[in-house]
Structure formats: structure tokens, C-alpha cells
Design a protein around this motif. Sequence first.
Motif, short mmCIF file in Angstrom:
data_model
loop_
_atom_site.label_atom_id
_atom_site.label_comp_id
_atom_site.label_asym_id
_atom_site.label_seq_id
_atom_site.Cartn_x
_atom_site.Cartn_y
_atom_site.Cartn_z
N LEU A 31 0.84 -1.21 0.00
CA LEU A 31 0.00 0.00 0.00
C LEU A 31 0.87 1.26 0.00
CD1 LEU A 31 -2.86 -1.01 2.49
CD2 LEU A 31 -3.01 -0.78 0.00
N HIS A 32 1.90 1.25 0.84
CA HIS A 32 2.82 2.40 0.91
C HIS A 32 3.53 2.60 -0.42
CE1 HIS A 32 5.75 5.18 2.75
NE2 HIS A 32 6.63 4.56 1.95
N LEU A 33 4.00 1.52 -1.01
CA LEU A 33 4.77 1.61 -2.25
C LEU A 33 3.89 1.99 -3.44
CD1 LEU A 33 7.15 -1.44 -1.70
CD2 LEU A 33 7.77 0.99 -1.65
N ILE A 34 2.61 1.62 -3.39
CA ILE A 34 1.68 2.08 -4.43
C ILE A 34 1.57 3.60 -4.38
CG2 ILE A 34 -0.79 2.18 -5.03
CD1 ILE A 34 -0.96 -0.83 -4.44
N GLU A 35 1.43 4.13 -3.17
CA GLU A 35 1.33 5.59 -3.01
C GLU A 35 2.62 6.28 -3.46
OE1 GLU A 35 -1.49 7.24 -2.46
OE2 GLU A 35 -2.34 5.22 -2.53
N ALA A 36 3.75 5.69 -3.11
CA ALA A 36 5.04 6.27 -3.52
C ALA A 36 5.18 6.26 -5.04
CB ALA A 36 6.19 5.48 -2.88
N ALA A 37 4.74 5.17 -5.66
CA ALA A 37 4.83 5.07 -7.12
C ALA A 37 3.89 6.08 -7.79
CB ALA A 37 4.49 3.65 -7.57
N LYS A 38 2.72 6.30 -7.18
CA LYS A 38 1.79 7.29 -7.73
C LYS A 38 2.40 8.69 -7.71
CE LYS A 38 -2.68 5.09 -6.68
NZ LYS A 38 -3.86 5.16 -5.80
N LYS A 39 3.18 8.97 -6.65
CA LYS A 39 3.85 10.28 -6.58
C LYS A 39 4.88 10.42 -7.69
CE LYS A 39 3.10 10.99 -1.65
NZ LYS A 39 3.63 10.72 -0.31
N GLU A 40 5.56 9.32 -8.00
CA GLU A 40 6.52 9.35 -9.12
C GLU A 40 5.80 9.63 -10.44
OE1 GLU A 40 10.09 6.38 -8.47
OE2 GLU A 40 8.24 5.36 -7.91
N ILE A 41 4.61 9.04 -10.58
CA ILE A 41 3.81 9.28 -11.79
C ILE A 41 3.36 10.74 -11.84
CG2 ILE A 41 1.70 8.65 -13.04
CD1 ILE A 41 3.86 6.43 -12.99
N ASP A 42 2.91 11.27 -10.68
CA ASP A 42 2.49 12.67 -10.63
C ASP A 42 3.62 13.61 -11.02
OD1 ASP A 42 -0.06 12.06 -9.86
OD2 ASP A 42 0.28 12.36 -7.70
N ALA A 43 4.85 13.26 -10.60
CA ALA A 43 6.00 14.10 -10.94
C ALA A 43 6.23 14.13 -12.45
CB ALA A 43 7.25 13.59 -10.22
N ILE A 44 5.97 12.99 -13.11
CA ILE A 44 6.12 12.95 -14.58
C ILE A 44 5.03 13.82 -15.22
CG2 ILE A 44 6.01 11.46 -16.62
CD1 ILE A 44 7.01 9.15 -14.78
N VAL A 45 3.80 13.65 -14.73
CA VAL A 45 2.66 14.38 -15.30
C VAL A 45 2.83 15.89 -15.14
CG1 VAL A 45 0.18 14.83 -15.00
CG2 VAL A 45 1.03 12.48 -15.02
N HIS A 46 3.35 16.32 -13.97
CA HIS A 46 3.45 17.76 -13.69
C HIS A 46 4.83 18.32 -14.00
CE1 HIS A 46 -0.05 16.52 -11.10
NE2 HIS A 46 -0.55 17.48 -11.86
#
Length: 673
Positions: A31-46
Motif C-alpha cells: 500500500l505504501h509503495l503504491i502511493e510512492a509510485a503514484k507520486k513518481e507518476i504525478d512528478a512525470i505528469v506535472h
Amino acid sequence: MENPLLKPFDTPFDSVPFHRIKPEHFKPAILHLIEAAKKEIDAIVHQPAAADFANTIAALEHAGKQLNIASATFFNLDAAETNDEIQQLAQELSPLLAEYSNDIMLNEALFQRVKQVHDEADESALSAEEVRLLDKTYKGFVRNGALLSAEDKEQLRDIDKQLATLTTKFAQNVLQETNAYQLQLTDQGQLAGLPDSVVAAARAEAEKRQLDGWVFTLHFPSFVPFMKYAANRELRRELYMASTTRALKPNEYNNEGIIREIVKLRERRAKLLGFGTHADFVLQERMAASPAIVASFLDDLLRKAKPYATGEIAKLQALAEKDGIAPLMPYDHAYYAEKLREATFRLSDETLKPYFPLPQVLEAAFDAASRLYGLVFELRTDIPTYHPEVTVYEVLENGEHKALLYTDWHPREGKRAGAWMTAFRGQWKEDGRQVRPHISIVCNFSRPTGDTPSLLTFNEVTTLFHEFGHALHGMLADTVFESLSGTNVYWDFVELPSQFMENYCYEKEFLQSFAHHYQTGEPLPDEEIDKIVAAANFMEGYQTMRQLGFGLLDMAYHTGRLKGDLPIEQFEKETIKETLLYPDVPGTAQSPSFSHIFAGGYSAGYYSYKWAEVLDADAFAYFRETGIFNADTAAKFKALLASGGTVDPMELYIRFRGRKPEPDALLKRAGLL
């Protein structure tokens, strides 16, 4: 709670710290690593800079690496060392991970960046591997719903969550049914025909279960020799029925409803994405590009193999009639096939087994890898494992670290049936650094008993070499991007390296190098090796028909042919009737335990075993022409293995062979021409 999955692994080669991981660590970590990976995706998007290969495609490739390792660790344990807690977690985590995957693939802003790079990139400024990754990434988004409407995307999310749950449940049901059955015998007369080693193993199994007599199970090392040697026909029938009714009985582990749901959901998913059937969807990314090509391939093999197969069964029937048995039934096949093999070639698995102790066979596989590719395997006792029976080797090339290889050989209650290669970590390059893979082979070979080591049947010898071939594909990987590395190739190409390695088991000179009696050290006599080579194609027609039956059944499920409420048993038997060589046994079916297509990665892809056999027969013919350990030929094949999915597989094969494979190579080798 300190969670070892969320900290750097302070272990040799950053190997998984199994000695610290408990089942309760997985869910919070994932669960924690899913959230961390989502932040990495957000960084790409933004990312404020315009989308380009480095800040979008490569960045996306590197996102979620720690999550990949944690989830690979979990699902590998669920396959090889599961328990009730892990199975429950699998039910919870599978849909969450499917949802996370969809959060990426259905992220509109992310897709727009990927599309921009795809549409505008100057491909001449990219490497061939980067062009391949760009194409694969864009197609991955499109094939997973990026072009769908908002409403359809929600439908896709729901379908994928359901499929994740259902495929997990399917596998768990098969394991439960496999483990639940035991055949306890207390009358020594019922053991007639069984070799001493099989009886000893059954006695040990009974003792382990605190029972009298002898216990036989549906696990491969128990089931197969019983069917092959037990003279008691009624007991063979009983064990056969137990095997072919797994997850078919009217109980909580019945998989018929799950099959219907999986098939229905896969078809809905395909149609949502603009494909006629699930098979159309799958085959878009295969060497065999359409259901029509697969159907033609299977039908051609069927037409050529069936006359040989019916001739083989006629010979078995003639043998059985001497015992007053007519008609011959499926549960008689292994028994009379072994009798015919012994009579024809004077060749017995039990005679051969003492010459194939597991440690010796493994050393032979290592020796082949050394002679072909310059690899060295060194035992490591300082690397944590998930079970005391697991052994780890460091793989070296020119003295440099190349990979870790985990080996797990024997059946346990928490391990699913069969044999497979997998990985805890893939291979990639990052910031000039090589990240090397951690590969695992899992099998179900007979255990050592007393002073006797695990002795392999010749079929198990070829199984070990098969999985070792997959492992070499993973260990030799040498690409920049993990998603193009090792076994990340088209599914109908992935079996080439594994089936290629099986050929060495039939090479006389190579067999002479390692087939030595475990007690005396005496080499296997040349005449026995000659028999092995002569018997290489024994029952090849029957085996081909069996594989074709599975391939046809898989394609039927995934081309929309399962209609209404037709019973699964009836659907199966009608679908594969042209491949059936024995009378029907009512109440039996393979589909409810057909994990390859309903819980593994082979849906609309089971044909790939035969497809890849064409490639491996043609490839090994080249080695035969030049020398089975010829350095130049091996270097070319090593380049094929190292390239993973960075090059179209047909192009990769042509680079190795100098031409396309010849379709008749398989039929020639199998003696079916």
C-alpha cells in the motif's frame, strides 16, 4: 512496526531479506509503495518541461521499481510457499494492484505526454532500444484503455479488478483440491508393480501424515510414477479420477463458475478495447498475429500427427489385450506406454534414475552454461531464502557478478504443482550502473529418502533443463530497460530458450559427461544412452495430440465459443474431440485445473509451446551442424538471449540463424514426417 520491505535491503546484492519478512509486512508495504509510485507518476505528469523520451518514457519505465520487487516477492511466495494468511492477502492485494496499474494506464494527462513523445519524437536521435520502448509504451496505454471514454474506463477498471480476484481464486482452488486428496493403502498387495523407490516415498509420506501404510497424492512425484507402474487398474482409475475432477466437484472449490466469469470478463474487456475476442487482443502482440494463423498452425500439426498417434495407441491396445483389457482407457496410458517402452527399447525409468541424482543433473546444466556462455555458478550460504530447502548460487561471468539463481526443487503443501522460472528482480541499467537479476527455478521433484538422494526420472531431467533455459534467458539479460529485458518477449518466443536446452539431454557425448551412478560412480552404459536417444520420439504423436488439445481448448475459450450454460465438461470434450485418442471418462475435465490459461499468463497463448518447438528444433539443428558447444554459434545464441525484447523476435532469430525457421524442423525431429 519496522517494515523490511520499506528499507534498503542490507543483504548481499540487495537480495530479498526473507529472514526478516513476515506475511503481515506485505500489505502495509505494498500500500505504501503504491502511493510512492503514484507520486513518481504525478512528478512525470506535472513536469514543467515539454514531454520527451527522458522525462516521460524513461521516467515512467523507472517508476515503481521498489513496488515491483515487493509484489514479485509476495506473488512468488504465494506460488511456492503459501499459507492461509498469504492466500487471504493475495485475494486482497490482487485487485489493489490491478487498480494501481489502471491508475497509470488510464491517466489521461500521462497518456497525453506519452502520445506527444510517440507522435513527435525524432526517432533518429534515439537508440533502437529506446524506439522499441517508446512503441511498446504507447501501445501498452492504447491496449489498456487510454483511448476509451471516461465511462468505458470505469468499466475497464471494474473488469480488471474482478479478473485479478478470480484468477487468484482459481489457483487457490486448484491448490486446495490438490492438497486435499490422499490415497492411503494398507495392503501390500495393492503396491504390485511399484518400484521400491516409489514405495519408500509413499511410506515416508504416510509417516509425515502420521498414517499407517503408504500414501499417494496428486503431486507430480507421487502421481506420475503411480500411474506409470501400479498394476492395480482400479487404483490407477481412482487416482486418475481424483486428478481429473480437481475443482470440478460440487464443493466450495469448484472452478466452473470462475471459468465462465473469467472468459466472459476477458471477452468484455477485449470488445471494450475494440477487439472481436480476447484472442484477437492477445495475438496482436505475438509472432502468430491472429486466431486464424494459430488455428491453421494447430490444424496442420493435428493433420500430420494424428496418424502417428493412432498407430501408437493401437500398439498399446494390442499390449493391453494380452492382459484382457479392452478398450484401453486414459488411466491405462502411462502404464502400458511404460511397458511398451521397456519392451521396445529395453529402457526403464527406474533403471535410469540412479544415474540421474539431482545434484549431478544440476551440475550438468551448470556445465552446459559454462561451455556455451562462460558462466560459473558458486554456492552462496549468506543469502536469505524463503524456505530451508531453497539454495542460492551466485552466477559469474569472467569473474564478474552476473546474477543470483535460487533453486527450490521439492513438493510442499504450500507449493503449487508444476515447474516454473520466475524472478525476484529483473535486469536494467540506470545512471551507468548495471542492476543484475535475481532469478528463481521452482520444481516438484522427488525428495531424498534416507541415504538416497533425489533421483530424477529422465522426464524430470528434461524439466530441469527446460526451466534452466528460462533462467538463462533471465540471467544473461543485458538491456537498458527492464520491461524489455530477459523473458519480457513475445509469449510465443519465450519458450524457445527453455525448449532449446532440453535438446542437450539427448546428446550422447553430453550425457556421458554426467550420467553416473550415484553409489558406484559408474557411467551410464553406452547402450542405455543409445536407448535414450532412440526413444527420444517415443509416443511423440500422442504427446503432440495432447498439447494440441490444450491449445485448441485455450483458443476455443478465448474466441467466444463458450455459449450459454453448456457444462464445462461437455464444452471441453466437444472442443478437443479430434485430439482424443481414448474413450470418454464421464465426469472428468482438465479445464477446472487448467492453471496455465486461467491463473497464469498463457490465455490465448498455450499454442506457443508447439510454436516455439519449431524454433528450438530449427535452432538446435544449427548447433548440430556446427557442433553442440561451438563457440561462434553459442555466441550468436547468447546475443539472442541477452537481447530480450529489444528486437522483434523474428528479426532476432534471423540474426542468429541467418534465415527464418523452417516449419518442418519440428516434424523432422519428432519423426512425424
